[in-house]
Design a protein around this motif. Structure first.
Motif, mmCIF file in Angstrom:
data_model
loop_
_atom_site.group_PDB
_atom_site.id
_atom_site.type_symbol
_atom_site.label_atom_id
_atom_site.label_comp_id
_atom_site.label_asym_id
_atom_site.label_seq_id
_atom_site.Cartn_x
_atom_site.Cartn_y
_atom_site.Cartn_z
ATOM 1 N N THR A 6 -1.493 0.910 -17.548
ATOM 2 C CA THR A 6 -1.241 0.765 -16.634
ATOM 3 C C THR A 6 -0.933 -1.163 -16.520
ATOM 4 O O THR A 6 -1.944 -1.005 -16.800
ATOM 5 N N ARG A 17 1.013 -7.271 -3.012
ATOM 6 C CA ARG A 17 0.628 -6.204 -3.736
ATOM 7 C C ARG A 17 2.120 -5.279 -3.540
ATOM 8 O O ARG A 17 2.639 -4.354 -4.573
ATOM 9 N N ASN A 18 2.950 -4.951 -2.630
ATOM 10 C CA ASN A 18 3.684 -4.082 -2.543
ATOM 11 C C ASN A 18 4.961 -4.592 -3.132
ATOM 12 O O ASN A 18 5.808 -3.572 -3.804
ATOM 13 N N LYS A 21 4.359 -3.948 -6.842
ATOM 14 C CA LYS A 21 4.630 -2.616 -7.265
ATOM 15 C C LYS A 21 6.038 -2.452 -6.839
ATOM 16 O O LYS A 21 6.183 -1.872 -8.619
ATOM 17 N N TRP A 22 7.079 -2.645 -6.445
ATOM 18 C CA TRP A 22 7.848 -1.985 -6.544
ATOM 19 C C TRP A 22 8.766 -2.815 -7.794
ATOM 20 O O TRP A 22 9.448 -1.896 -8.362
ATOM 21 N N GLU A 25 7.426 -0.633 -11.341
ATOM 22 C CA GLU A 25 7.988 0.349 -11.392
ATOM 23 C C GLU A 25 9.204 0.145 -11.597
ATOM 24 O O GLU A 25 10.150 1.745 -12.146
ATOM 25 N N VAL A 31 1.439 1.336 -12.768
ATOM 26 C CA VAL A 31 1.221 0.304 -12.140
ATOM 27 C C VAL A 31 -0.061 1.168 -10.313
ATOM 28 O O VAL A 31 0.152 2.144 -10.196
ATOM 29 N N GLU A 32 -0.773 0.405 -10.731
ATOM 30 C CA GLU A 32 -2.484 0.783 -9.495
ATOM 31 C C GLU A 32 -2.106 -1.168 -8.959
ATOM 32 O O GLU A 32 -2.512 -1.368 -9.533
ATOM 33 N N THR A 33 -2.565 -0.701 -8.235
ATOM 34 C CA THR A 33 -2.934 -1.622 -6.659
ATOM 35 C C THR A 33 -4.290 -1.483 -6.415
ATOM 36 O O THR A 33 -4.556 -0.599 -6.030
#
Length: 211
Positions: A6, A17-18, A21-22, A25, A31-33
């Motif tokens: 991860t 963060r978003n 993450k995008w 992925e 992924v973990e935020t």
């Protein structure tokens, strides 16, 4: 089943963060935020494979403080620092503390992904080495004190006659001890036994004791 590695993202900026993450992925990585270092610490448990994507400047515990916390608690997860232009000196400090890379904002997506892939590969390598060291330690624990002595001397390049003279035993006795050492350590050759000794710092400790 073993969980896939991860990418843990710690950044107080929700938009960042978003975005991260995008991006992560989009290449099929898990992924973990987290919005803060504290949130990450509460969620993460040692042993989870992956890497840490870490912002330097955050409210509360900073990225550098989180990195120091991980080191102090012997949590060996590869760290990539994300930094603004003004944070470069801090990022250099982080690199000296063991970070594998630092990426300046705004960053190039492909360069960041390349750095993440490297960090994940490094994590696999580190975990393999930890497993090997643990296995070697288990095998070492099976040796008698005398067998341990013989192993140290053998892996420091001493011949059977030298070892026999040093220990006050016959060369045949040394040969017997040496054979048991090879068997218990599951070493197929002297070179392999030497590599195990180096991993366990046996040759180093012996050379120091002779100085």
């Amino acid at each position: 089943m073993t969980k896939p590695p991860t990418v843990f993202v710690v950044d107080d900026d929700q938009a960042m963060r978003n975005s991260l993450k995008w991006l992560i992925e989009s290449v099929s990585m898990q992924v973990e935020t987290f919005e803060s270092a504290d949130a990450f610490i509460k969620s993460y448990y040692p042993g989870r494979s992956g890497c840490l994507l870490l912002d330097v400047r955050m409210p509360g515990m900073s990225g550098l403080e989180l990195q120091e916390y991980l080191r102090a608690n012997q949590i060996a997860i590869p760290v990539i620092i994300i930094t603004g232009h003004g944070d470069v000196p801090m990022a250099v400090r982080a690199m000296k503390s063991g970070a594998v890379d630092f990426i300046e904002k705004p960053f190039n997506d492909e360069l960041l992904l390349e750095s993440i892939r490297y960090a994940l590969a490094l994590d696999v390598k580190q975990r393999d080495m930890q497993k090997q060291r643990a296995e070697i330690a288990t095998r070492l624990a099976r040796l008698t004190p005398r067998e341990h002595e013989v192993m140290v001397m053998v892996t420091n390049g001493k011949a059977n006659k030298e070892i026999a003279s040093s220990l006050g035993v016959s060369a045949k006795t040394v040969e017997a001890h040496r054979a048991r050492v090879m068997e218990k350590m599951q070493a197929n050759s002297l070179a392999e036994l030497v590599r195990m000794a180096i991993s366990a710092n046996l040759t180093l400790s012996e050379s120091k004791s002779e100085e």
